[in-house]
Design a protein around this motif. Structure first.
Motif, short mmCIF file in Angstrom:
data_model
loop_
_atom_site.label_atom_id
_atom_site.label_comp_id
_atom_site.label_asym_id
_atom_site.label_seq_id
_atom_site.Cartn_x
_atom_site.Cartn_y
_atom_site.Cartn_z
N MET A 29 0.85 -1.20 0.00
CA MET A 29 0.00 0.00 0.00
C MET A 29 0.88 1.24 0.00
N LEU A 69 0.34 5.11 0.60
CA LEU A 69 -0.59 6.15 1.03
C LEU A 69 0.13 7.46 1.34
N THR A 70 1.27 7.36 2.02
CA THR A 70 1.91 8.53 2.62
C THR A 70 2.51 9.45 1.54
N GLY A 107 1.15 12.58 6.00
CA GLY A 107 1.14 11.14 6.19
C GLY A 107 -0.09 10.77 6.98
N SER A 108 -0.10 11.17 8.25
CA SER A 108 -1.26 10.85 9.08
C SER A 108 -2.50 11.54 8.53
N PHE A 144 6.46 7.47 1.05
CA PHE A 144 6.86 6.17 1.62
C PHE A 144 6.05 5.10 0.91
N SER A 147 6.60 0.88 0.84
CA SER A 147 7.42 -0.31 1.08
C SER A 147 7.04 -1.42 0.10
N LYS A 185 17.27 3.45 5.91
CA LYS A 185 16.49 3.42 7.14
C LYS A 185 17.33 3.07 8.36
N SER A 242 11.94 0.19 1.25
CA SER A 242 10.93 1.25 1.31
C SER A 242 11.37 2.35 0.37
N LEU A 245 5.55 4.12 15.00
CA LEU A 245 5.28 5.29 14.14
C LEU A 245 4.55 4.96 12.85
N TRP A 246 4.74 3.73 12.32
CA TRP A 246 4.00 3.53 11.06
C TRP A 246 2.59 3.06 11.35
N GLU A 247 1.75 3.17 10.34
CA GLU A 247 0.32 2.86 10.50
C GLU A 247 -0.33 3.75 11.56
N SER A 266 1.13 7.24 14.06
CA SER A 266 2.08 7.45 15.18
C SER A 266 1.30 7.63 16.48
N ASN A 287 0.41 9.81 18.85
CA ASN A 287 -0.71 10.75 19.11
C ASN A 287 -1.91 10.42 18.23
N VAL A 288 -1.61 10.15 16.97
CA VAL A 288 -2.69 9.87 16.02
C VAL A 288 -3.49 8.65 16.48
N LEU A 337 -5.63 9.54 19.48
CA LEU A 337 -6.81 10.30 19.04
C LEU A 337 -7.84 9.34 18.42
C1 LIG Z 1 10.20 2.21 7.33
C2 LIG Z 1 8.93 2.86 6.94
C3 LIG Z 1 8.12 2.25 6.00
C4 LIG Z 1 6.92 2.83 5.62
N1 LIG Z 1 6.17 2.22 4.67
C5 LIG Z 1 5.03 2.82 4.24
C6 LIG Z 1 4.24 2.23 3.20
O1 LIG Z 1 4.55 1.16 2.70
N2 LIG Z 1 3.14 2.88 2.79
C7 LIG Z 1 2.75 4.06 3.33
O2 LIG Z 1 1.74 4.60 2.92
N3 LIG Z 1 3.47 4.65 4.32
C8 LIG Z 1 4.59 4.05 4.78
N4 LIG Z 1 5.33 4.63 5.80
C9 LIG Z 1 4.92 5.92 6.29
C10 LIG Z 1 4.36 5.91 7.71
O3 LIG Z 1 3.17 5.18 7.76
C11 LIG Z 1 4.21 7.39 8.11
O4 LIG Z 1 5.51 7.90 8.27
C12 LIG Z 1 3.40 7.56 9.35
O5 LIG Z 1 2.06 7.22 9.08
C13 LIG Z 1 3.45 9.00 9.88
O6 LIG Z 1 3.18 9.95 8.87
P1 LIG Z 1 4.20 11.17 8.63
O7 LIG Z 1 5.56 10.61 8.47
O8 LIG Z 1 3.67 12.01 7.51
O9 LIG Z 1 4.15 12.01 9.96
P2 LIG Z 1 3.06 13.10 10.41
O10 LIG Z 1 1.72 12.63 10.04
O11 LIG Z 1 3.49 14.42 9.95
O12 LIG Z 1 3.20 13.02 11.99
C14 LIG Z 1 4.32 13.60 12.69
C15 LIG Z 1 4.02 13.59 14.17
O13 LIG Z 1 2.89 14.42 14.43
C16 LIG Z 1 1.96 13.71 15.22
N5 LIG Z 1 0.61 14.18 14.87
C17 LIG Z 1 -0.02 14.12 13.67
N6 LIG Z 1 -1.26 14.61 13.78
C18 LIG Z 1 -1.45 15.00 15.06
C19 LIG Z 1 -2.53 15.59 15.80
N7 LIG Z 1 -3.70 15.84 15.23
N8 LIG Z 1 -2.34 15.85 17.12
C20 LIG Z 1 -1.16 15.59 17.73
N9 LIG Z 1 -0.11 15.02 17.08
C21 LIG Z 1 -0.25 14.73 15.77
C22 LIG Z 1 2.18 12.24 14.89
O14 LIG Z 1 1.73 11.37 15.96
C23 LIG Z 1 3.69 12.21 14.72
O15 LIG Z 1 4.30 12.04 15.97
C24 LIG Z 1 6.53 4.06 6.19
C25 LIG Z 1 7.34 4.67 7.15
C26 LIG Z 1 8.52 4.09 7.52
C27 LIG Z 1 9.39 4.78 8.53
#
Ligand SMILES: Cc1cc2nc3c(=O)[nH]c(=O)nc-3n(C[C@H](O)[C@H](O)[C@H](O)COP(=O)(O)OP(=O)(O)OC[C@H]3O[C@@H](n4cnc5c(N)ncnc54)[C@H](O)[C@@H]3O)c2cc1C
Length: 539
Positions: free
Chosen positions: A181, A183-184, A189-190, A215, A217, A259, A267, A423-425, A427, A429-430, A433
């Motif tokens: 998948m 998505l990010t 991301g979130s 991202f 993988s 990584k 990834s 953190l994945w799927e 993080s 806080n998310v 919530l």
């Molecule tokens: C090794 C690896 C493999 C991955 N593989 C995939 C993949 O195959 N497919 C894919 O789609 N993604 C993948 N990801 C991405 C991963 O799922 C995202 O990095 C993760 O979902 C967080 O999104 P972001 O990096 O944009 O962080 P952000 O969404 O920007 O979050 C940053 C921080 O802010 C916090 N935050 C966000 N919103 C709020 C809020 N409303 N209130 C308080 N705090 C908040 C979060 O908890 C986090 O601590 C991968 C990541 C890694 C590291």
């Protein structure tokens, strides 16, 4: 001693050797019984032998040392957008798929199938954690693809097949398929509502997608789910890696991520240049569709972190059982006994909580309150266990002294992997919530959870005190406090009902009553530490 050696190598514990990770895990065997998956005993025993074998330990070392490499072009300059994996990765993938880690919850009609699959995933996460990523994405994709029965009809058999075929061929030309998948994106991301990728309808249910994913993988997967914007909003799509005519779909691999951990797995960052895809589910409801998949992958994060704690504990027990310092084996030193027993409590607690979430999946087909509960337990277990894992692994690493920090020893790999599930799927806080959202939208889930915690009323004074204490208010600021509170209550209830009393007692006195320090190894006096360690022993 040979002629040129200056000294004999003494008091180094040596490798742990072959171990059946299932038959030596008393807590896992008990949980399989309690959650109705003991019919899978033979399969789990086989899997425990494979995942604890010297062969898999060596494959895991190789796959993490010789990491995947990006191949954007062939030697003649044609784009191939491919990834070259070490043969160890492919061998691990083939073994894992043969065990059914990617499929069992769907292919086995017996009650307890999701728990049995979770048990296999728990064992494999200790064999080699990187292959768990493609396995769980393939498994969880079925939840999203149920919204596109024609697509599931076409590819379902290949997705669930026990085979493994990494050849770059169209899905129609292969008997076994892997799903990923993407998505990010960079800007969100979130917050998937910020998705920029655009989808243009081509007619006949086909779309062309243009944009990027930050991202992604296993980008060599046969199929992958992704999100893009249509006029109706963000929608979910399924793309083939290779088109039916055998050409690569319009997916450009830009870079592989370098990584911190999870290094065996590839990834990537990718761009879609008119990527051909079909829509899955209702137009404009793409986030809801992929969240059904994320629900399952979140439970897997909890299981993966529980497995990581168990594996780290096993290595620490092995080391402490074979190394002498100051006249006694380390495990006989009272301060070390306290650390190891405390880690053992954490490990078994994580096991029960994560498997309880998997058990709710099984029961949700026939029980409405379990269906509501599964929505709540996925984020609850993910947050709590994934937050505990890095601290537990770091403490277990320290039990090995300097060796723990050296790459030749498995512990360094576990340490680098430890923060990932958190953190994945989603993080921390998310995820918390999401717990608030589940409680608000499905009050039945909160009631079912309270009822389950209360099953342990009268079994321990600290549990009774907990039950009389009001939970933190469900505000965003309290999101972590409330999630932790509920996770502690449910875990204590599970341990009091199903685990040996010395272990449940230690959990309640420390985690519930807070008669405890800030680090592992601060269990108070009066607990039965030898009994706790005997339960955790790999024997
Ligand atoms: C090794 C690896 C493999 C991955 N593989 C995939 C993949 O195959 N497919 C894919 O789609 N993604 C993948 N990801 C991405 C991963 O799922 C995202 O990095 C993760 O979902 C967080 O999104 P972001 O990096 O944009 O962080 P952000 O969404 O920007 O979050 C940053 C921080 O802010 C916090 N935050 C966000 N919103 C709020 C809020 N409303 N209130 C308080 N705090 C908040 C979060 O908890 C986090 O601590 C991968 C990541 C890694 C590291």
């Amino acid at each position: 001693m040979c002629g040129y050696a200056t000294h004999e190598v003494l008091n180094q514990p040596g490798a742990m050797g072959e171990v059946n990770l299932y038959t030596t895990d008393a807590a896992l065997r008990a949980a399989m019984r309690v959650f109705g998956a003991d019919w899978a005993e033979a399969r789990l025993t086989r899997c425990g032998a494979v995942t604890g074998s010297a062969r898999v330990q060596e494959l895991a070392r190789l796959a993490n040392r010789y990491v995947p490499e990006l191949r954007t072009h062939d030697r003649f300059g044609n784009r191939i957008d491919s990834v070259e994996f070490h043969p160890a990765w492919h061998e691990l993938m083939a073994l894992l798929r043969a065990d059914g880690v990617h499929a069992l919850g769907w292919t086995e009609p017996r009650p307890g199938a999701h728990v049995a699959r979770a048990g296999l995933a728990y064992l494999w996460a200790q064999g080699e954690a990187g292959v768990g990523c493609p396995a769980v994405m393939t498994f969880a994709s079925v939840a999203a693809l149920r919204h596109a029965p024609d697509v599931l009809g076409r590819f379902g058999e290949g997705i669930l097949s026990p085979g493994y075929d990494p050849r770059p061929l169209p899905p129609g030309a292969k008997k076994s398929l892997g799903v990923a998948m993407a998505l990010t994106e960079k800007q969100g991301g979130s917050d998937l509502r910020q998705t920029q990728t655009e989808a243009v309808a081509l007619g006949g249910g086909q779309y062309a997608l243009t944009g990027h994913k930050w991202f992604f993988s296993v980008p060599t997967s046969d199929l992958f789910l992704t999100l893009a914007r249509t006029g109706a909003g963000i929608s979910c799509f399924l793309a083939q890696g290779w088109r039916d005519d055998g050409s690569r779909n319009l997916l450009l691999l830009q870079r592989l991520k370098e990584k911190c951990g999870n290094r065996s797995n590839a990834s990537s960052e990718v761009e879609f240049r008119g990527l051909e895809a079909v829509r899955v589910g209702e137009e404009g409801r793409g986030i809801a569709t992929v969240l059904e998949m994320a629900h399952l992958t979140r439970i897997e994060c909890a299981l993966g972190s529980a497995a990581l704690i168990r594996q780290a504990l096993g290595l620490a027990l092995h080391h402490a059982g074979h190394r002498n310092a100051f006249g006694k084996r380390l495990i006989e030193q009272p301060a070390m006994e306290n650390v190891l027993a405390d880690l053992a409590v954490e490990s078994e607690a994580a096991l029960w909580l994560s498997l309880r979430a998997a058990a709710a999946l099984d029961a949700s087909e026939r029980d409405d309150s379990e269906r509501a509960l599964t929505r709540l337990l996925a984020p609850l277990a993910k947050y709590f266990i994934c937050k505990r894992a890095p601290a537990a692994v770091a403490e277990a690493l320290e039990c090995l002294g300097g060796n723990g920090f050296i790459e030749d020893h498995v512990m360094a790999r576990l340490y680098r992997d430890a923060p990932l599930n958190g953190l994945w799927e989603g993080s921390g806080n998310v995820i918390c919530l999401d717990v608030l959202r589940a409680l608000a939208r499905e009050p039945e889930a909160g009631r079912a959870l309270q009822a389950e915690i209360a099953l342990a009323r009268g079994l321990h004074p600290d549990m009774d005190h907990f039950l009389a204490t009001p939970p933190p208010d469900p505000t965003e600021q309290n999101a972590r406090r409330l999630t932790e509170h509920l996770a502690l209550g449910l875990t204590a209830s599970l341990l009091l009902r199903h685990a040996p009393p010395p272990l449940a007692d230690a959990f309640c006195r420390t985690r519930l009553r807070r008669d405890y320090g800030l680090a592992f190894g601060t269990l108070p006096p009066g607990l039965r530490l030898p009994d706790i360690l005997a339960r955790a022993a790999l024997a």
